[in-house]
Motif scaffolding. Sequence first.
Motif, PDB file in Angstrom:
ATOM      1  N   CYS A   1     -22.909  18.749  47.763  1.00 42.89           N
ATOM      2  CA  CYS A   1     -24.271  18.201  47.775  1.00 42.89           C
ATOM      3  C   CYS A   1     -24.987  18.565  46.472  1.00 42.89           C
ATOM      4  CB  CYS A   1     -25.047  18.753  48.971  1.00 42.89           C
ATOM      5  SG  CYS A   1     -26.741  18.145  49.040  1.00 42.89           S
ATOM      6  N   PRO A   2     -25.421  17.568  45.686  1.00 39.31           N
ATOM      7  CA  PRO A   2     -25.997  17.851  44.360  1.00 39.31           C
ATOM      8  C   PRO A   2     -27.406  18.444  44.405  1.00 39.31           C
ATOM      9  CG  PRO A   2     -26.109  15.505  44.820  1.00 39.31           C
ATOM     10  CD  PRO A   2     -25.348  16.120  45.965  1.00 39.31           C
ATOM     11  N   THR A   3     -28.076  18.358  45.548  1.00 38.18           N
ATOM     12  CA  THR A   3     -29.468  18.843  45.618  1.00 38.18           C
ATOM     13  C   THR A   3     -29.638  20.025  46.570  1.00 38.18           C
ATOM     14  OG1 THR A   3     -29.929  17.250  47.380  1.00 38.18           O
ATOM     15  CG2 THR A   3     -30.395  16.549  45.108  1.00 38.18           C
ATOM     16  N   ALA A   4     -28.534  20.551  47.097  1.00 39.10           N
ATOM     17  CA  ALA A   4     -28.580  21.656  48.068  1.00 39.10           C
ATOM     18  C   ALA A   4     -29.412  21.302  49.300  1.00 39.10           C
ATOM     19  CB  ALA A   4     -29.095  22.940  47.424  1.00 39.10           C
ATOM     20  N   ALA A   5     -29.386  20.031  49.661  1.00 41.53           N
ATOM     21  CA  ALA A   5     -30.060  19.598  50.890  1.00 41.53           C
ATOM     22  C   ALA A   5     -29.284  20.085  52.107  1.00 41.53           C
ATOM     23  CB  ALA A   5     -30.179  18.079  50.925  1.00 41.53           C
ATOM     24  N   PHE A   6     -27.965  20.209  51.955  1.00 43.55           N
ATOM     25  CA  PHE A   6     -27.120  20.742  53.025  1.00 43.55           C
ATOM     26  C   PHE A   6     -26.806  22.208  52.740  1.00 43.55           C
ATOM     27  CE2 PHE A   6     -25.711  16.197  53.019  1.00 43.55           C
ATOM     28  CZ  PHE A   6     -26.215  15.871  54.273  1.00 43.55           C
ATOM     29  N   VAL A   7     -27.127  23.072  53.680  1.00 46.90           N
ATOM     30  CA  VAL A   7     -26.756  24.489  53.562  1.00 46.90           C
ATOM     31  C   VAL A   7     -26.270  24.967  54.931  1.00 46.90           C
ATOM     32  CG1 VAL A   7     -28.342  25.079  51.678  1.00 46.90           C
ATOM     33  CG2 VAL A   7     -29.133  25.237  54.045  1.00 46.90           C
ATOM     34  N   GLU A   8     -25.387  25.989  54.927  1.00 50.92           N
ATOM     35  CA  GLU A   8     -24.969  26.547  56.202  1.00 50.92           C
ATOM     36  C   GLU A   8     -26.099  27.386  56.792  1.00 50.92           C
ATOM     37  OE1 GLU A   8     -24.118  27.773  53.030  1.00 50.92           O
ATOM     38  OE2 GLU A   8     -22.251  28.847  53.421  1.00 50.92           O
ATOM     39  N   LYS A   9     -26.105  27.532  58.120  1.00 49.01           N
ATOM     40  CA  LYS A   9     -27.047  28.448  58.755  1.00 49.01           C
ATOM     41  C   LYS A   9     -26.568  29.844  58.419  1.00 49.01           C
ATOM     42  CE  LYS A   9     -29.279  29.675  63.079  1.00 49.01           C
ATOM     43  NZ  LYS A   9     -29.369  29.479  64.534  1.00 49.01           N
ATOM     44  N   ASN A  10     -27.412  30.578  57.703  1.00 49.29           N
ATOM     45  CA  ASN A  10     -26.974  31.841  57.107  1.00 49.29           C
ATOM     46  C   ASN A  10     -27.144  33.017  58.077  1.00 49.29           C
ATOM     47  OD1 ASN A  10     -27.121  34.310  55.358  1.00 49.29           O
ATOM     48  ND2 ASN A  10     -26.756  32.790  53.772  1.00 49.29           N
ATOM     49  N   PHE A  11     -26.074  33.794  58.251  1.00 47.18           N
ATOM     50  CA  PHE A  11     -26.105  34.951  59.142  1.00 47.18           C
ATOM     51  C   PHE A  11     -25.918  36.272  58.386  1.00 47.18           C
ATOM     52  CE2 PHE A  11     -25.126  31.636  62.269  1.00 47.18           C
ATOM     53  CZ  PHE A  11     -25.963  32.012  63.320  1.00 47.18           C
TER      54      PHE A  11
ATOM     55  N   THR B   1     -18.063  25.653  58.631  1.00 54.44           N
ATOM     56  CA  THR B   1     -19.382  25.903  59.225  1.00 54.44           C
ATOM     57  C   THR B   1     -19.421  25.497  60.699  1.00 54.44           C
ATOM     58  OG1 THR B   1     -20.116  23.757  58.382  1.00 54.44           O
ATOM     59  CG2 THR B   1     -20.676  25.687  57.070  1.00 54.44           C
ATOM     60  N   ALA B   2     -18.558  24.573  61.110  1.00 54.54           N
ATOM     61  CA  ALA B   2     -18.532  24.140  62.521  1.00 54.54           C
ATOM     62  C   ALA B   2     -18.107  25.283  63.444  1.00 54.54           C
ATOM     63  CB  ALA B   2     -17.597  22.948  62.694  1.00 54.54           C
ATOM     64  N   LYS B   3     -17.481  26.309  62.891  1.00 57.55           N
ATOM     65  CA  LYS B   3     -17.096  27.470  63.701  1.00 57.55           C
ATOM     66  C   LYS B   3     -18.336  28.198  64.228  1.00 57.55           C
ATOM     67  CE  LYS B   3     -12.628  27.245  63.619  1.00 57.55           C
ATOM     68  NZ  LYS B   3     -11.886  27.036  64.875  1.00 57.55           N
ATOM     69  N   LYS B   4     -19.457  28.086  63.509  1.00 56.79           N
ATOM     70  CA  LYS B   4     -20.712  28.685  63.979  1.00 56.79           C
ATOM     71  C   LYS B   4     -21.146  28.001  65.279  1.00 56.79           C
ATOM     72  CE  LYS B   4     -22.270  29.651  59.226  1.00 56.79           C
ATOM     73  NZ  LYS B   4     -22.810  31.004  59.127  1.00 56.79           N
ATOM     74  N   TYR B   5     -20.985  26.676  65.307  1.00 55.84           N
ATOM     75  CA  TYR B   5     -21.310  25.913  66.519  1.00 55.84           C
ATOM     76  C   TYR B   5     -20.351  26.285  67.651  1.00 55.84           C
ATOM     77  CZ  TYR B   5     -20.931  21.961  69.727  1.00 55.84           C
ATOM     78  OH  TYR B   5     -20.831  21.202  70.856  1.00 55.84           O
TER      79      TYR B   5
END
Length: 208
Positions: free
Chosen positions: A4-14, A160-164
């Motif tokens: 993603c070039p604008t960092a609009a997508f980020v993982e939910k950070n833990f 990141t789907a592993k968080k879900y």
Amino acid sequence: INVCPTAAFVEKNFTQELFKKLADPNLIKIAQIAPSVRAAIGEAFGFDAGRSMEKEIAAALKKLGFDYVFDTQFSADLTIMEEASEFLERLQGKGKLPMITSCSSAWMKCLEQFYPDLIDNVSTCKSPMSMMSAILKTYFASKIKQDPKKILSVAVMCCTAKKYEAARQELMVEGMPATDIVVTTREIAWMIKSAGIDLVRIKGEEFD
């Protein structure tokens, strides 16, 4: 997220939550790490892509504060054995064919939302991450004679789907989440750097 070039997508950070838990002396801190993570994490420290950092990451996680570090490859072998056993049963008429693997949490979510007619084809086996977490809070807790409620089960995963997946109610063990926290390769690399651990020069250790 990676492209993603604008960092609009980020993982939910833990990472902050995990740092707090690692500082809790009342918890038994256990990490499991996916095989792909140790092949990717070197990039964050200037190594070529694909370089195996197996022993280095095990040592780094111990320095971060984990009491035990396990290889998810062990439970991947369990998954293969269980899936093979289930496939043989289905081959004898005790289930729908073709049988589809249930290892990928992103694929499972996609299938449930967009291809619900295929749900009966999916293996009933948990993913390697969830199998390992279930073992940690049952068999391993019993082996080290500890209350499973005191075990912090952390999974270092590539997806990141592993968080879900970790948050799914049906994967709980005796009323507890099997996997308490999932962090990605990027998150654990950031934590290692933040803790001042030199992954480049660290002396490697074996998995527990």
